[in-house]
Design an enzyme around this catalytic site. Structure first.
Site, PDB file in Angstrom:
ATOM      1  CE1 TYR A  29      -3.173   3.049   0.943  1.00 46.18           C
ATOM      2  CE2 TYR A  29      -1.801   3.315   2.890  1.00 46.18           C
ATOM      3  CZ  TYR A  29      -2.777   3.788   2.051  1.00 46.18           C
ATOM      4  OH  TYR A  29      -3.369   5.008   2.302  1.00 46.18           O
TER       5      TYR A  29
HETATM    6  N1  LIG Z   1      -7.908   7.234   6.398  1.00 44.44           N
HETATM    7  C1  LIG Z   1      -6.619   7.414   6.631  1.00 44.44           C
HETATM    8  O1  LIG Z   1      -6.151   7.288   7.768  1.00 44.44           O
HETATM    9  C2  LIG Z   1      -5.689   7.809   5.509  1.00 44.44           C
HETATM   10  C3  LIG Z   1      -4.342   8.082   5.818  1.00 44.44           C
HETATM   11  C4  LIG Z   1      -3.496   8.448   4.789  1.00 44.44           C
HETATM   12  C5  LIG Z   1      -3.956   8.566   3.494  1.00 44.44           C
HETATM   13  N2  LIG Z   1      -5.254   8.279   3.206  1.00 44.44           N
HETATM   14  C6  LIG Z   1      -5.704   8.407   1.819  1.00 44.44           C
HETATM   15  O2  LIG Z   1      -6.823   9.270   1.783  1.00 44.44           O
HETATM   16  C7  LIG Z   1      -7.720   8.865   0.761  1.00 44.44           C
HETATM   17  C8  LIG Z   1      -9.130   8.686   1.350  1.00 44.44           C
HETATM   18  O3  LIG Z   1      -9.075   7.687   2.364  1.00 44.44           O
HETATM   19  P1  LIG Z   1     -10.382   7.235   3.155  1.00 44.44           P
HETATM   20  O4  LIG Z   1      -9.933   6.686   4.452  1.00 44.44           O
HETATM   21  O5  LIG Z   1     -11.399   8.299   3.100  1.00 44.44           O
HETATM   22  O6  LIG Z   1     -10.839   5.993   2.252  1.00 44.44           O
HETATM   23  P2  LIG Z   1     -12.252   5.611   1.610  1.00 44.44           P
HETATM   24  O7  LIG Z   1     -12.083   4.223   1.086  1.00 44.44           O
HETATM   25  O8  LIG Z   1     -13.350   5.876   2.573  1.00 44.44           O
HETATM   26  O9  LIG Z   1     -12.390   6.632   0.390  1.00 44.44           O
HETATM   27  C9  LIG Z   1     -11.801   6.396  -0.876  1.00 44.44           C
HETATM   28  C10 LIG Z   1     -12.901   6.506  -1.922  1.00 44.44           C
HETATM   29  O10 LIG Z   1     -12.307   6.375  -3.233  1.00 44.44           O
HETATM   30  C11 LIG Z   1     -13.237   5.677  -4.057  1.00 44.44           C
HETATM   31  N3  LIG Z   1     -12.489   5.105  -5.191  1.00 44.44           N
HETATM   32  C12 LIG Z   1     -11.549   4.140  -5.140  1.00 44.44           C
HETATM   33  N4  LIG Z   1     -11.074   3.874  -6.374  1.00 44.44           N
HETATM   34  C13 LIG Z   1     -11.724   4.712  -7.225  1.00 44.44           C
HETATM   35  C14 LIG Z   1     -11.668   4.923  -8.622  1.00 44.44           C
HETATM   36  N5  LIG Z   1     -10.837   4.211  -9.408  1.00 44.44           N
HETATM   37  N6  LIG Z   1     -12.475   5.854  -9.183  1.00 44.44           N
HETATM   38  C15 LIG Z   1     -13.323   6.575  -8.400  1.00 44.44           C
HETATM   39  N7  LIG Z   1     -13.417   6.408  -7.059  1.00 44.44           N
HETATM   40  C16 LIG Z   1     -12.633   5.491  -6.479  1.00 44.44           C
HETATM   41  C17 LIG Z   1     -13.868   4.647  -3.145  1.00 44.44           C
HETATM   42  O11 LIG Z   1     -15.125   4.201  -3.605  1.00 44.44           O
HETATM   43  C18 LIG Z   1     -13.952   5.407  -1.821  1.00 44.44           C
HETATM   44  O12 LIG Z   1     -15.241   5.978  -1.627  1.00 44.44           O
HETATM   45  C19 LIG Z   1      -7.156   7.583   0.156  1.00 44.44           C
HETATM   46  O13 LIG Z   1      -6.456   7.918  -1.028  1.00 44.44           O
HETATM   47  C20 LIG Z   1      -6.175   7.085   1.217  1.00 44.44           C
HETATM   48  O14 LIG Z   1      -5.095   6.365   0.657  1.00 44.44           O
HETATM   49  C21 LIG Z   1      -6.142   7.908   4.180  1.00 44.44           C
END
Ligand SMILES: NC(=O)c1ccc[n+]([C@@H]2O[C@H](COP(=O)([O-])OP(=O)(O)OC[C@H]3O[C@@H](n4cnc5c(N)ncnc54)[C@H](O)[C@@H]3O)[C@@H](O)[C@H]2O)c1
Length: 316
Positions: free
Chosen positions: A149
């Site tokens: 990841y």
């Molecule tokens: N939650 C955390 O602690 C955290 C920490 C660091 C980075 N991030 C990053 O932040 C972002 C959001 O994380 P989150 O926790 O809200 O996750 P989440 O899974 O709730 O949100 C990600 C969204 O992206 C959508 N998605 C995935 N692939 C897609 C595509 N090809 N086209 C369109 N939509 C697509 C999914 O349906 C989902 O709703 C991610 O990129 C994640 O890597 C999150």
């Protein structure tokens, strides 16, 4: 301002949309509603956002949508769509991570590079650091991810850097440190912890619970993304919660707030680092970032939201 938010139906994306709408901006949310976790939860986020006239939703995959017309006229693009989670990124699932974290980001950058928005903000991750060599960790430390990841998030971040250096796309990659808050992804530790506390279920800790994280409340993350989008800063910056806390301490806080909890210990999961802590000097100076919500207040807000969701389920 007209903003595009990818991943708008997800945990952080839906909070970001709330904030942009509250500031009076027009928001186009894009999301494929992937089944990484219950798409019904994502649909609920979309339905709530749709009540606001300034919000429009486009359901679809960033790898398939015709992006040029969608991005036309967008002043800021927030790119949060992706495949999250360290533990499931091993094995065959890695292909999904490459598609959703790397290929989507490259396709988005290709779509904007000829006529870039004022800013493209990318949700990177503390997982790019792996088990860091020093704490709190600054952006100049060489990233050494410990999970597939983390490798894909680093690749997305570096694609932003490449398009910034080569074509002048004004990108900001924010390395988010363990984000928590209401509507957190159900697979994440705090969401499981809060659920276990309220339902009287057992909570499984991977490892001894002594692992530390720089937990960051979602409104602070949203503030950082919004602030970065309005600043002249480009490049890579950390966004942490301002303190390094062992998971065991978070469990104690939830017990103090919600009552005793049965904790079960499981082995350390491959890819889980021992510690994270962000040096936020750069984001403070570049766009005035200062985390405001401490762990107790943040967990209390999560418990409140989970309680009202539980009450709603009982009514239905
Ligand atoms: N939650 C955390 O602690 C955290 C920490 C660091 C980075 N991030 C990053 O932040 C972002 C959001 O994380 P989150 O926790 O809200 O996750 P989440 O899974 O709730 O949100 C990600 C969204 O992206 C959508 N998605 C995935 N692939 C897609 C595509 N090809 N086209 C369109 N939509 C697509 C999914 O349906 C989902 O709703 C991610 O990129 C994640 O890597 C999150």
């Amino acid at each position: 301002m007209r903003a595009v938010v990818t991943g708008a139906a997800g945990f952080i994306g839906s909070h970001l949309c709330d904030r942009l709408l509250a500031e009076g901006h027009q928001v186009l949310g894009i999301d494929a509603l992937t089944d990484t976790y219950d798409p019904g939860l994502k649909m609920r986020n979309v339905e709530r956002l749709r009540l606001r006239p300034a919000f429009a939703f486009l359901g679809g995959d960033l790898l398939q949508l015709r992006l040029a017309p969608v991005l036309d006229g967008a002043e800021v693009v927030f790119h949060l769509a992706g495949q999250p989670g360290v533990r499931s990124s091993w094995g065959e699932e890695f292909a999904t991570y490459v598609e959703r974290n790397v290929l989507t980001t490259q396709r988005l950058l290709e779509a904007v590079h000829a006529d870039p928005p004022r800013k493209l903000v990318y949700a990177s991750s503390s997982s790019v650091y792996g088990q860091a060599q020093s704490y709190p960790t600054g952006e100049s430390l060489r990233p050494l991810p410990m999970s597939p990841y983390g490798v894909t998030k680093l690749a997305g971040e570096q694609l932003c850097e490449v398009y910034r250096e080569t074509f002048g796309v004004p990108t900001v990659a924010l390395r988010l440190f363990t984000v928590y808050g209401p509507r957190q992804r159900p697979d994440m530790a705090f969401a499981r912890l809060v659920r276990a506390a309220l339902r009287g279920e057992r909570f499984t800790v991977y490892g001894d619970g002594g692992q530390t994280r720089d937990f960051t409340f979602v409104s602070d993350v949203v503030e950082a993304m919004y602030g970065a989008s309005r600043s002249s800063f480009t490049g890579v910056a950390n966004v942490g919660g301002g303190s390094q806390v062992p998971l065991n301490h978070a469990i104690e806080v939830v017990q103090a707030l919600a009552g005793p909890l049965e904790v079960e210990r499981a082995g350390t999961a491959p890819g889980d680092v021992r510690d994270t802590a962000a040096d936020i000097t750069l984001s403070a100076s570049a766009f005035g970032y200062a985390p405001r919500v401490d762990l107790r207040a943040g967990l209390s807000a999560m418990l409140d939201e989970a309680r009202s969701r539980l009450a709603e389920e009982v009514r239905v």
